[in-house]
Design an enzyme around this catalytic site. Structure first.
Site, mmCIF file in Angstrom:
data_model
loop_
_atom_site.group_PDB
_atom_site.id
_atom_site.type_symbol
_atom_site.label_atom_id
_atom_site.label_comp_id
_atom_site.label_asym_id
_atom_site.label_seq_id
_atom_site.Cartn_x
_atom_site.Cartn_y
_atom_site.Cartn_z
ATOM 1 N N ASP A 152 0.864 -1.206 0.031
ATOM 2 C CA ASP A 152 0.190 -0.081 0.064
ATOM 3 C C ASP A 152 1.026 1.392 -0.018
ATOM 4 O O ASP A 152 2.143 1.177 -0.138
ATOM 5 C CB ASP A 152 -1.021 -0.201 1.175
ATOM 6 C CG ASP A 152 -0.169 0.104 2.643
ATOM 7 O OD1 ASP A 152 1.040 0.101 2.481
ATOM 8 O OD2 ASP A 152 -0.790 -0.083 3.701
ATOM 9 N N ASP A 165 9.532 -33.764 -9.498
ATOM 10 C CA ASP A 165 8.798 -34.805 -10.268
ATOM 11 C C ASP A 165 7.690 -35.385 -9.423
ATOM 12 O O ASP A 165 7.874 -35.231 -8.199
ATOM 13 C CB ASP A 165 9.704 -35.881 -10.614
ATOM 14 C CG ASP A 165 9.106 -36.993 -11.204
ATOM 15 O OD1 ASP A 165 8.175 -36.823 -11.800
ATOM 16 O OD2 ASP A 165 9.350 -38.253 -10.822
ATOM 17 N N ASN A 177 6.657 -44.802 -11.633
ATOM 18 C CA ASN A 177 6.801 -43.048 -11.448
ATOM 19 C C ASN A 177 8.114 -43.004 -12.383
ATOM 20 O O ASN A 177 9.305 -43.673 -12.406
ATOM 21 C CB ASN A 177 6.966 -42.527 -10.391
ATOM 22 C CG ASN A 177 6.744 -41.127 -10.387
ATOM 23 O OD1 ASN A 177 5.994 -40.439 -11.184
ATOM 24 N ND2 ASN A 177 7.641 -40.516 -9.630
ATOM 25 N N HIS A 216 -21.094 -120.007 -133.073
ATOM 26 C CA HIS A 216 -22.030 -119.648 -134.131
ATOM 27 C C HIS A 216 -23.201 -118.892 -133.820
ATOM 28 O O HIS A 216 -23.821 -118.195 -134.674
ATOM 29 C CB HIS A 216 -22.253 -120.642 -135.060
ATOM 30 C CG HIS A 216 -23.324 -121.830 -134.352
ATOM 31 N ND1 HIS A 216 -22.950 -122.846 -133.808
ATOM 32 C CD2 HIS A 216 -24.596 -121.646 -134.645
ATOM 33 C CE1 HIS A 216 -24.037 -123.538 -133.487
ATOM 34 N NE2 HIS A 216 -25.195 -122.610 -133.955
ATOM 35 N N ASP A 262 -16.428 -124.215 -131.894
ATOM 36 C CA ASP A 262 -17.628 -123.440 -131.748
ATOM 37 C C ASP A 262 -17.991 -123.271 -130.285
ATOM 38 O O ASP A 262 -18.977 -124.225 -129.545
ATOM 39 C CB ASP A 262 -18.808 -124.411 -132.387
ATOM 40 C CG ASP A 262 -20.060 -123.595 -132.654
ATOM 41 O OD1 ASP A 262 -19.934 -122.290 -132.379
ATOM 42 O OD2 ASP A 262 -20.890 -124.140 -132.936
ATOM 43 N N SER A 311 -28.957 -124.545 -130.815
ATOM 44 C CA SER A 311 -27.669 -124.291 -130.522
ATOM 45 C C SER A 311 -27.048 -123.637 -129.463
ATOM 46 O O SER A 311 -27.719 -122.447 -129.138
ATOM 47 C CB SER A 311 -27.504 -123.328 -131.895
ATOM 48 O OG SER A 311 -27.529 -124.125 -133.041
#
Ligand SMILES: *[C@@H]1O[C@H](CO)[C@@H](O)[C@H](O)[C@H]1NC(C)=O
Ligand SMILES: *[C@@H]1O[C@H](CO)[C@@H](O)[C@H](O)[C@H]1NC(C)=O
Ligand SMILES: *[C@@H]1O[C@H](CO)[C@@H](O)[C@H](O)[C@H]1NC(C)=O
Length: 730
Positions: free
Chosen positions: A148, A168, A191, A522, A575, A680
Site C-alpha cells: 500500500d 517430479d 513413476n 456260231h 464253236d 444251238s
C-alpha cells in the site's frame, strides 16, 4: 527433453512385446508407433518457443532494497507437465498487518490460495511461511505481491526472495480419483520423471489405453499341423474377464481335429433346457458349420471339425468362474468317400480309406470299355480333392461290340451265342443253301474279340465266301425223254438252261457262273462278225418262252473263241463263246449254274447225257419252234462211229462240216431223237457223282434226228484253259 525421454521409454516397452503381437490386429497401430519413433529420434524434436524452466528465482522489486509502495505484481511460474513446483523462501520481510491486509505475497495454484504471507520470521503476528517449502499440486504457480502507500520511509521492509524448482510428481501414489474411472494403472504403476508408466503382471498385457491390463490370450494364428492351446491361466481361473481368439488355419485339404483334455471347466447357466453358455463360453467356428458354443464341466473330448480353419473364441466376464480348458489339435488329410465298385471293372488301388491327393484308377475287364457321360474314354483316374470329393465321378464299363460283321453275299449269319455283336458273341456264317456253299466247305465261326474285331476260328478263312452250287437242280427229271422225240422239261429241272435272243434269232446257252453264260460261237457270229453285245438278250429261270420274254438279262461282253472261223458255216471247230452278264445272277431253284468239267473228265461212249433247249420239236410229224423247254437224253457216240457217219454224209451232200477232236457226237443210230435248230449253244450235260457238268455245247448236225446221223457237240473239256482265262480276265 524429458517428455521425449519418457516417450522413448514407452516405445521401447511396446517394441519389446512386438513379437508377441505379430498377428495382432493392432498391427497398423504398431507400425505407426515405429514410424513415430523414427520421427522422434532421427529428426530433432521441435522444441516449444519458450521452454518451461526447471527452476528459478522470484524476488520482490528492488530486492534487496525495500520494495516501493503501491505495488501490484504477479509472477506466473510454470514447469513441464508431470512436474510440481516447489517454492522455497530464502527471505521474506513484508510489512505485517492483520491478515496481511496491507502488504502481502499471495501464492496461488489457479484460483486456490496456497498461502498469503507478510511480516518476517521473528515477528509473532505475521504470516510467515518459515522454512517450509510450498508445493504446487500441478506444474503452475502464481505469486502476487501487493503493497500500500503509507509511510514508505518508516517501513524499510525488503520484500522477499524465493527459489522455485520443478519437482517430479509421483502420479502413482496419487489417490484413486473419485469419479470411478479406476486407478491410474490397473496393475503396476512406475513413476518416471515428469510422467508414469503402467505395466502388467506376467500373463497379462497392456491394453491400447496404456492403463488397463488384459489376460494375454496367446492368440494369433496356429498354422502348424499340430499344436497345444489353452485358456489364459489354465488350469487356474483368470482374475478378470477374458476375450480371446485363437485361429487354427492349415493348408486346405487338411482337416483339424481338436482333442480337449479332460480338465475342462467353463461356467454354464442351468436353464430348463439344460446348461446354457450364457456368460462364459468357448465358441468353435468352422467355415461350413454353425458355430458351436461349449461350456460346462465335461470335456467335449474329440471334435472332428472337417475344416482346415477353426476359430476359437473364449469369452468370460467379470463374474462367475471358469477354470478354463486346454486342447491338443492335430490335422489329417481330408478323407474322400469310398469310391465304390464299377461293374465289369476294377478300381485301384483298393484302400480302406482315401485321402486328399490320393488317386484312383479304373480299368474295365477284358471286353469292356470305359464310358463317361455317354462318351468312351481312353483311361480314367480321379483325385481326392481338398473338398473331400472326388474330382470326377466313377465311369462305367460297357461291354464292347464289334459292330455288324461283314455281310456275306448269298449267305448270312446266325448267332451261336451272345447278342448285338457284343464281346464274346459268336456268329456262324452260312450260305444260302442249296444254291450256295461256303468256299472250302468248312464251318466258319467268328468271335467278337476284346480288340473289337471279329476273329475266325480258322487260320485259313479270313473272310468267308459263298460259291454257287453247280449242277444240282432241286428237281430231277425222273424219266428222260427227247427234244425231237423229247419232252417238256418240268420247272427247276434244268435251271442252267438259258434262251438267247440275238438279233431276233433264237439260241440256247447255259449258266456257268453268276456272271457267265456259255454258248456256241456260231450263235453270236453273223456273217463272220461277232454280234454286238447290245443285240443279245438272255432269258433264264423259266420253262416257258412267253413268260420269260418279260425279263431279259443283258450282256456286258461277248467272247468268241479266237480260233473259231466259220464264215460260210462249214467249219464248226472251236464253236464256243462266253457271254458276260451286266449284273450277277442270284441263284435260286429256277436258275442255277451247271458245273464246268472237272480235270480229267471223260466222255464214255454210251453214257447218257441230257440235252435241252427251246428249239424245234416234232409234234405229230410236224416240226415247230417250241415255246417250252424240252429235253432229251442221248448217249455219247464213239468218235469213230460218228466220224464214219459224217464221212458217208459228205459223199451224198455238199458243205458238210468236218468232225474235229474238239467235237463229239451224241445220239442214237436209229434217229428220232436229237437236238435241232434253236437248240444251238444249249447244254449237253453229263452227270457224275450226282452233279451235272457241261460236257458239250449243241453245235451242229445234218438234219435233226435223222437215222444214221448224230448231233455234234463242242467238246468243252478241250476249252477249260480258255474258259478259265476268259473268265478271269473279264
Ligand atoms: C486325445 O488326447 C488324449 C490325451 O489327452 C489321448 O490319450 C488320446 O489318444 C487323444 N486322442 C486322439 C484321437 O488323438
Ligand atoms: C429266281 O430268280 C429270278 C431272278 O432273280 C426270279 O425272277 C425268280 O422269281 C426266282 N425264282 C424263285 C423260285 O425264287
Ligand atoms: C479251271 O478252273 C477250275 C475252277 O476254278 C479248276 O478246277 C480247273 O482246274 C481249271 N482248269 C484249268 C485247265 O485251268
Amino acid at each position: 527433453m524429458f517428455h521425449l525421454n519418457v516417450r522413448h521409454l514407452l516405445l521401447q516397452q511396446r517394441i519389446s512385446s512386438l513379437t508377441d503381437i505379430a498377428f495382432n490386429p493392432e498391427m497398423g497401430w504398431t507400425s505407426c508407433i515405429i514410424l513415430f519413433l523414427c520421427v522422434s529420434v532421427c529428426e530433432s524434436w521441435p522444441l516449444p518457443d519458450t521452454e518451461p524452466l526447471m527452476h528459478g528465482v522470484v524476488q520482490s522489486p528492488q530486492y534487496p532494497q525495500p520494495y516501493p509502495p503501491n505495488l501490484q505484481e504477479q509472477w506466473d511460474l510454470s514447469v513441464p507437465e508431470g512436474y510440481q513446483i516447489r517454492l522455497t523462501f530464502t527471505h521474506l520481510d513484508i510489512e505485517a498487518s492483520a491478515g496481511c491486509y496491507y502488504d502481502a505475497l499471495t501464492v496461488l495454484y489457479d484460483t486456490n490460495i496456497l498461502g498469503k504471507f507478510c511480516g518476517h520470521e521473528n515477528l509473532a503476528d505475521g504470516h510467515h511461511p518459515g522454512n517450509q517449502p510450498i508445493l504446487s499440486p500441478g506444474n503452475r504457480l502464481t505469486l502476487m505481491f501487493q503493497s500500500d502507500d503509507n509511510n514508505p520511509e518508516r517501513h524499510q521492509n525488503v520484500g522477499f526472495s524465493a527459489q522455485y524448482q520443478a519437482i517430479d510428481m509421483d502420479e502413482c501414489s496419487a489417490p484413486e480419483p473419485e469419479d470411478g474411472s479406476g486407478p491410474l494403472c490397473s496393475q503396476i504403476c512406475f513413476n518416471t520423471l515428469g510422467s508414469y508408466l503402467c505395466s502388467c503382471h506376467h500373463g497379462y498385457e497392456l491394453r491400447a489405453d496404456q492403463r488397463s491390463c488384459v489376460l494375454s490370450c496367446g492368440g494369433g494364428i496356429f498354422d502348424e499341423t499340430e499344436g497345444h492351446l489353452f485358456s489364459p491361466g489354465y488350469p487356474n481361473p483368470p482374475h478378470h474377464a477374458v476375450s480371446c481368439q485363437y485361429i487354427i488355419s492349415v493348408e486346405s485339404g487338411f482337416t483339424v481335429v481338436l482333442n480337449f483334455t479332460d480338465n475342462f471347466h467353463i461356467e454354464s447357466m442351468d436353464t430348463e433346457q439344460g446348461p446354457n453358455c450364457l456368460h462364459h463360453w468357448l465358441q468353435v467356428t468352422t467355415s461350413d458349420r454353425e458355430p458351436m458354443k461349449l461350456c460346462g464341466g465335461k470335456s467335449p473330448g474329440l471334435i472332428v471339425t472337417n475344416s482346415n480353419t477353426v476359430r476359437l473364441d473364449y469369452h468370460t466376464d467379470n463374474e462367475g468362474l471358469s477354470k478354463g480348458w486346454s486342447l491338443d489339435y492335430s490335422t489329417y488329410r481330408v478323407k474322400c468317400p469310398l469310391p465304390g465298385n464299377v461293374a465289369k471293372g476294377r478300381v485301384t488301388p483298393i484302400l480302406t480309406e482315401y485321402f486328399y491327393r490320393d488317386y484312383i484308377y479304373v480299368r474295365c475287364d477284358q471286353g469292356y470299355k470305359l464310358m463317361m457321360g455317354g462318351q468312351e474314354v481312353e483311361g480314367f483316374s480321379t483325385m481326392c480333392q481338398s473338398s473331400g470329393q472326388w474330382h470326377l465321378p466313377l465311369p462305367e464299363c460297357h461291354i464292347i461290340d464289334c459292330g455288324e460283321p461283314e455281310p456275306l453275299l448269298n449267305g448270312g449269319l446266325t448267332f451261336l451265342s451272345g447278342f448285338q455283336y457284343q464281346y464274346r458273341s459268336v456268329v456262324q456264317y452260312h450260305c444260302n443253301e442249296p444254291f450256295y456253299s461256303l468256299l472250302g466247305g468248312i464251318t466258319v465261326v467268328f468271335t467278337c474279340e476284346a480288340d473289337r474285331k471279329w476273329r475266325s476260328n480258322s487260320d485259313i478263312v479270313v473272310s468267308p465266301t459263298c460259291i454257287p452250287v453247280c449242277g444240282q437242280p432241286t428237281k430231277l427229271i425222273s424219266a428222260y425223254q427227247r427234244i425231237i422225240g423229247g419232252s417238256h422239261a418240268p420247272e427247276d429241272t434244268i435251271p442252267w438252261q438259258v434262251l438267247l435272243n440275238i438279233d431276233g434269232g433264237r439260241g440256247g446257252g447255259m449258266v456257268i457262273g453268276d456272271r457267265w453264260i456259255m454258248t456256241a460261237a456260231h450263235n453270236v457270229m453273223n456273217k463272220g462278225n461277232q454280234v454286238s453285245e447290245e443285240t443279245v438278250r438272255i432269258y433264264m429261270g423259266l420253262t416257258d418262252v412267253k413268260t420269260q420274254l418279260d425279263s431279259p438279262v443283258y450282256a456286258a461282253s461277248v467272247h468268241v473263241h479266237p480260233e473259231y472261223n466259220n464264215p460260210i458255216n462249214v467249219d464248226y471247230n472251236h464253236d464256243i463263246a462266253l457271254i458276260k452278264l451286266q449284273d450277277p445272277i442270284t441263284f435260286n431253284s429256277s436258275i442255277m449254274p451247271i458245273c464246268l468239267p472237272a480235270e480229267g473228265a471223260t466222255y464214255i461212249t454210251g453214257v447218257m447225257g441230257l440235252v435241252s433247249g427251246f428249239g424245234v420239236t416234232e409234234t405229230g410229224g410236224r416240226r415247230i419252234l417250241t415255246n417250252k423247254m424240252n429235253y432229251v437224253q442221248l448217249p455219247v457216240v464213239e468218235q469213230e462211229t460218228c466220224s464214219k457217219s459224217i464221212t458217208s454224209l459228205k459223199k451224198t451232200r455238199d458243205n458238210v462240216p468236218s468232225l474235229s477232236n474238239n467235237m463229239f457226237c451224241a445220239g442214237v443210230p436209229e434217229g428220232g431223237q436229237d437236238s435241232c435248230q434253236g437248240d444251238s449253244g444249249g447244254p449237253y450235260a453229263l452227270r457224275d457223282n450226282g452233279r451235272f457238268w457241261a460236257a458239250g455245247i449243241v453245235s451242229w448236225g445234218v438234219d435233226c434226228g435223222k437215222q444214221g446221223t448224230y448231233g455234234v457237240y463242242t467238246r468243252v473239256t478241250n476249252y477249260m484253259d480258255w474258259i478259265n482265262k476268259t473268265m478271269q480276265e473279264n
